[in-house]
Design a protein around this motif. Structure first.
Motif, PDB file in Angstrom:
ATOM      1  N   ASN A 106       0.856  -1.193   0.000  1.00  0.00           N
ATOM      2  CA  ASN A 106       0.000   0.000   0.000  1.00  0.00           C
ATOM      3  C   ASN A 106       0.896   1.250   0.000  1.00  0.00           C
ATOM      4  O   ASN A 106       2.121   1.143   0.005  1.00  0.00           O
ATOM      5  CB  ASN A 106      -0.980  -0.023   1.179  1.00  0.00           C
ATOM      6  CG  ASN A 106      -0.244  -0.022   2.518  1.00  0.00           C
ATOM      7  OD1 ASN A 106       0.860   0.531   2.628  1.00  0.00           O
ATOM      8  ND2 ASN A 106      -0.839  -0.637   3.530  1.00  0.00           N
ATOM      9  N   ASP A 107       0.259   2.429   0.022  1.00  0.00           N
ATOM     10  CA  ASP A 107       1.037   3.672  -0.093  1.00  0.00           C
ATOM     11  C   ASP A 107       2.095   3.818   0.995  1.00  0.00           C
ATOM     12  O   ASP A 107       3.220   4.246   0.725  1.00  0.00           O
ATOM     13  CB  ASP A 107       0.090   4.881  -0.017  1.00  0.00           C
ATOM     14  CG  ASP A 107      -0.652   5.078  -1.325  1.00  0.00           C
ATOM     15  OD1 ASP A 107      -0.435   4.276  -2.253  1.00  0.00           O
ATOM     16  OD2 ASP A 107      -1.441   6.028  -1.412  1.00  0.00           O
ATOM     17  N   HIS A 143      -0.789   4.950 -10.131  1.00  0.00           N
ATOM     18  CA  HIS A 143      -0.724   5.543  -8.795  1.00  0.00           C
ATOM     19  C   HIS A 143       0.675   5.328  -8.186  1.00  0.00           C
ATOM     20  O   HIS A 143       1.283   6.254  -7.652  1.00  0.00           O
ATOM     21  CB  HIS A 143      -1.816   4.903  -7.930  1.00  0.00           C
ATOM     22  CG  HIS A 143      -1.887   5.430  -6.547  1.00  0.00           C
ATOM     23  ND1 HIS A 143      -2.422   6.663  -6.251  1.00  0.00           N
ATOM     24  CD2 HIS A 143      -1.448   4.899  -5.367  1.00  0.00           C
ATOM     25  CE1 HIS A 143      -2.318   6.865  -4.943  1.00  0.00           C
ATOM     26  NE2 HIS A 143      -1.741   5.815  -4.382  1.00  0.00           N
ATOM     27  N   ALA A 144       1.163   4.100  -8.305  1.00  0.00           N
ATOM     28  CA  ALA A 144       2.474   3.783  -7.717  1.00  0.00           C
ATOM     29  C   ALA A 144       3.584   4.587  -8.407  1.00  0.00           C
ATOM     30  O   ALA A 144       4.477   5.136  -7.743  1.00  0.00           O
ATOM     31  CB  ALA A 144       2.747   2.282  -7.852  1.00  0.00           C
ATOM     32  N   LYS A 147       3.699   8.088  -7.198  1.00  0.00           N
ATOM     33  CA  LYS A 147       4.246   8.179  -5.832  1.00  0.00           C
ATOM     34  C   LYS A 147       5.772   8.028  -5.841  1.00  0.00           C
ATOM     35  O   LYS A 147       6.476   8.648  -5.065  1.00  0.00           O
ATOM     36  CB  LYS A 147       3.687   7.031  -4.965  1.00  0.00           C
ATOM     37  CG  LYS A 147       2.258   7.168  -4.572  1.00  0.00           C
ATOM     38  CD  LYS A 147       2.185   7.510  -3.084  1.00  0.00           C
ATOM     39  CE  LYS A 147       0.827   7.972  -2.661  1.00  0.00           C
ATOM     40  NZ  LYS A 147       0.605   9.376  -2.600  1.00  0.00           N
TER      41      LYS A 147
END
Ligand code: SF4
Length: 373
Positions: A106-107, A143-144, A147
């Motif tokens: 996860n984040d 998304h990854a 980030k």
């Protein structure tokens, strides 16, 4: 629009194999003396007849690599984001039928892994996942990348093949390179090793570099998994593929890898073994055939072997690799995709390179320096 498939279908595996094994010492000498080597020359250089010319091949390969790349070695670290996978691949620890604990970062976990990899000195990271479109589909990947990208000069990716539109979506997020290995160009054998899941579609995988080229990726990596089929024939098809792609998508850069099957939990014995001398022969043959291509060697190979081949054509290495999601910081004990062989730390690799007169480069070449039309 061009497509590799059309070219590929003009070749027969058995004929290529027979032609490689029929090459003689004279063919090898012709290949060695031809500065602009053809695919026929490449066949001679990977043939059994070339084994006795290894010293000459190594010397030429060293010189050509030095001319183009200087005394530099790019270093990168793989970062596994997930071991979830809907495919069955006979040679992989993440295969759907392998009962292991599944994990997707996860984040917060991604941020912890990023910090751990940064601390090791890396500025170039390779994101890896299995193929599980529900959990690690394009949404997750985009998304990854968003980030991770601010923390690294370069982000590469080795995940399931995607559609052209998906690549077009990910590239602006900061994706620099995509690695997609064909595993084997032997279609019947490919099917045996990929009995279930989307990966069993040989044609979709074969078309992936074309979709990447059309999407305008900066760099792509090709290769086969050595051990599934006759490595000489698979390497010929890799060279054919590379040659086609370079002519068709000339603004893209290319890299090649030559992973040999490694042990993993529940593993498969290689059908074809390739010894160290043969791997050196292949590395040199690729360099003699193509002076521009990056040649990458992973921690699958042993400490001793990696020390010996750095001067023979290799331009890129991984170091201190973890092949499990969260392996650097979050969950060091989770199951690895395969066992690594060279366990030295990035610092030790850096020192070994420097002792050999090489300068470690911690990132890929600046994207800003690459010319796009
Ligand atoms: S090789 Fe890739 S697709 Fe196949 S089981 Fe492993 S992670 Fe999944």
């Amino acid at each position: 629009m061009p497509n590799f498939k059309d070219l590929f279908e003009q070749y027969s595996w058995d004929e290529v194999k027979a032609s490689i094994y029929a090459k003689t010492a004279v063919d090898v000498e012709v290949a060695l003396n031809n500065p602009d080597r053809s695919l026929e020359d490449f066949k001679a250089l990977i043939s059994p007849a070339a084994a006795q010319y290894l010293e000459q091949m190594a010397q030429k390969s060293h010189e050509l690599t030095l001319q183009r790349f200087g005394n530099t070695m790019q270093l990168f670290a793989p970062m596994y984001l997930s071991n979830e996978c809907q495919n069955i691949c006979t040679y992989c620890g993440f295969s759907l039928d392998n009962k292991i604990k599944r994990k997707t970062l996860n984040d917060i976990e991604i941020a912890r892994e990023v910090q751990a990899i940064k601390k090791l000195g890396f500025d170039h990271v390779l994101l890896v996942t299995g193929e599980a479109n529900q959990t690690v589909g394009v949404e997750y990947l985009e998304h990854a990348i968003r980030k991770i990208r601010p923390h690294f000069a370069n982000v590469s990716m080795e995940v399931q093949p995607l559609d052209q539109a998906d690549y077009e979506r990910l590239i602006p997020s900061g994706l620099h390179a995509v690695l997609v290995y064909q595993e084997t160009y032997h279609e019947a054998d490919y099917k045996k090793h990929h009995p279930k899941g989307k990966k069993s579609n040989f044609q979709y995988r074969l078309d992936t570099p074309d979709r990447l080229g059309k999407a305008g990726i900066h760099k792509m990596g090709l290769g086969t998994l050595i051990g599934l089929e006759d490595w000489r024939v698979d390497s010929f098809f890799t060279a054919l593929h590379l040659d086609y792609l370079e002519r068709t998508y000339w603004q893209t850069k290319y890299s090649l890898s030559f992973p040999r099957l490694r042990p993993f939990s529940g593993g498969l014995e290689p059908k074809v073994a390739m010894n160290d001398r043969e791997l050196v022969q292949l590395i040199c043959a690729y360099r003699l055939f193509n002076q521009e291509v990056e040649l990458s060697l992973s921690t699958r190979e042993t400490h001793t072997f990696r020390n010996h081949v750095i001067k023979l054509g290799i331009t890129t290495m991984s170091a201190g690799s973890k092949t499990n999601p969260g392996g650097y910081e979050v969950e060091p004990q989770s199951l690895e995709q395969f066992e690594i062989s060279d366990e030295r730390s990035p610092k030790q690799i850096m020192e070994m390179l420097q002792a050999n007169g090489y300068e470690p480069v911690w990132k890929d070449w600046d994207v800003a320096l690459e010319i796009k039309a």
